[in-house]
Design an enzyme around this catalytic site. Structure first.
Site, PDB file in Angstrom:
ATOM      1  N   CYS A 109      -4.371   5.224   0.222  1.00  0.00           N
ATOM      2  CA  CYS A 109      -3.242   5.643   1.072  1.00  0.00           C
ATOM      3  C   CYS A 109      -1.995   4.829   0.735  1.00  0.00           C
ATOM      4  O   CYS A 109      -1.913   3.633   1.064  1.00  0.00           O
ATOM      5  CB  CYS A 109      -3.632   5.478   2.545  1.00  0.00           C
ATOM      6  SG  CYS A 109      -2.271   5.721   3.698  1.00  0.00           S
ATOM      7  N   CYS A 124      -0.061   3.419   3.724  1.00  0.00           N
ATOM      8  CA  CYS A 124      -0.793   2.277   4.294  1.00  0.00           C
ATOM      9  C   CYS A 124      -0.409   0.986   3.591  1.00  0.00           C
ATOM     10  O   CYS A 124      -0.293  -0.076   4.225  1.00  0.00           O
ATOM     11  CB  CYS A 124      -2.301   2.483   4.180  1.00  0.00           C
ATOM     12  SG  CYS A 124      -2.943   3.919   5.071  1.00  0.00           S
TER      13      CYS A 124
END
Length: 318
Positions: free
Chosen positions: A72, A75
Site C-alpha cells: 500500500c 500507507c
C-alpha cells in the site's frame, strides 16, 4: 466521539481510571519504574496479541490503530507521520500497527474496507478516526480531539515516557496491580449486572460503600444499577405522555429523565430536571435536585455535559 452515553463504557472508564491510578502509585512507590521508552510508543500487533496489546492497554492510554500493508503506497506515506506523532505526543496515545495481509480477522472485525485506515480504542471502545490519505494538520486535529475525549470522559492521561528507559520494559500494567480489599465484592456486583440481578448488584455495591464510602467504582456502579432498576418495567410511551401532560408532576419528570439518560439523551435528561428544579419549591425541588445529582454520578463528574449542567443547576437554585 461524543455520541450517546454507553453505560458499559462509562463503567469501564471509571475502572480504568482507578486501576491506572493504582498502577502509577505502585510504580512511584517502587522508585518510578512506570515509565516507558519512546520506542515502546509504536508497536506491531497481531491477532494473538490484540487483547493484551490493544484492549487491555486501552484502559491505560488511547490506542490508535494503523491498518496497513507492505504493497500500500499511501500507507507508506501515512505510517511514518503517525509514528513520528506518537513520539511527539509523548505518551498521550499508543500507536498499534496491524498488517492486514497477516491479520485478516482483525480487518474484518473492524469493518475495514480499504487501507490505510485508522481507528482508536479507548477503554475497550472502538472509534473510527479516518480512512485514506490525510494531511498532517487533519491528523493532529483528530488526535487532539481523541486525547481530550480520552482524558475528559475516561480519565486516561496517557503513559509516562522516559528517554532513558529500557525499550521493552514498559510500565507496570494496570492489571498487575495487587487486588484491592473490595475486588471480590465488586466482581460479584458486575456478575449480578451481567445476569440481570439488579437487586443483587445494588446490594453488593452498597456493601463496598459501607466500608469504603468513597470507592469510585462502587459509587458509579451503584448509580448505574439503581438507574437500571428504576427503568425496569416502565412503559416508555406512558412515561413520556405523563411527563408531557403533567409538567408540575415531579415524579413524572424524574421517570422521563431516567429514560432519557438510559436512551443516551444526556442533555435532555439534565435539562428536564433543571427545568423542574426551576419551577418547583420545597420538597419537590429537593427531590428533583437529588435525582439530578444521581444522574451526574452515572455520566461522570469530568464529562463536559455534567459541568455545564452543574452551572445551569446553580442558576436555577439561586
Amino acid at each position: 466521539m461524543s455520541g450517546v452515553v454507553d453505560l458499559a463504557a462509562v463503567k469501564a472508564a471509571q475502572e480504568a481510571k482507578a486501576k491506572a491510578e493504582q498502577a502509577r502509585a505502585e510504580a512511584a512507590r517502587q522508585g518510578g519504574g512506570g515509565a516507558v521508552s519512546p520506542a515502546d510508543l509504536v508497536i506491531d500487533v497481531d491477532e494473538a496479541g490484540f487483547e493484551h496489546d490493544v484492549l487491555q492497554r486501552s484502559t491505560e492510554v488511547p490506542v490508535v490503530i494503523d491498518f496497513w500493508a507492505e504493497w500500500c503506497q499511501p500507507c507508506k506515506q501515512l505510517s511514518p507521520v503517525l509514528e513520528r506523532l506518537a513520539v511527539e505526543y509523548d505518551g498521550r496515545f499508543l500507536l498499534a500497527k496491524i498488517d492486514v495481509d497477516a491479520n485478516q480477522m482483525l480487518m474484518q472485525q473492524f469493518g475495514v474496507q480499504g487501507i490505510p485506515a485508522v481507528f482508536a480504542v479507548v477503554a475497550g471502545q472502538a472509534l473510527p478516526l479516518f480512512q485514506g490519505a490525510a494531511g498532517e494538520a487533519q491528523i493532529r486535529q483528530t488526535l487532539d480531539q481523541l486525547v481530550q475525549v480520552a482524558e475528559q470522559r475516561f480519565g486516561l492521561t496517557g503513559l509516562t515516557v522516559d528517554p532513558d528507559a529500557e525499550p521493552g520494559g514498559g510500565a507496570r500494567a494496570a492489571q498487575d496491580v495487587p487486588a484491592g480489599p473490595h475486588d471480590t465484592l465488586l466482581e460479584a456486583a458486575v456478575r449480578a449486572l451481567d445476569e440481570g440481578d439488579l437487586s443483587g448488584a445494588v446490594q453488593a455495591y452498597k456493601n463496598v460503600l459501607a466500608d469504603d464510602p468513597g470507592n469510585p467504582e462502587a459509587v458509579l456502579g451503584l448509580a448505574q444499577a439503581e438507574l437500571l432498576q428504576r427503568v425496569q418495567g416502565l412503559d416508555p410511551v406512558k412515561v413520556r405522555k405523563d411527563a408531557a401532560e403533567k409538567p408540575q408532576d415531579v415524579a413524572a419528570q424524574i421517570a422521563a429523565a431516567d429514560l432519557d439518560l438510559v436512551g443516551g439523551h444526556v442533555e435532555d435528561a439534565f435539562g428536564r430536571l433543571i427545568e423542574t428544579v426551576g419551577r418547583t419549591a420545597g420538597d419537590d425541588r429537593n427531590t428533583a435536585r437529588v435525582r439530578l445529582l444521581e444522574l451526574f454520578e452515572v455520566v461522570g463528574a469530568e464529562d463536559p455535559r455534567v459541568i455545564a449542567a452543574r452551572r445551569a443547576l446553580a442558576r436555577a437554585l439561586f
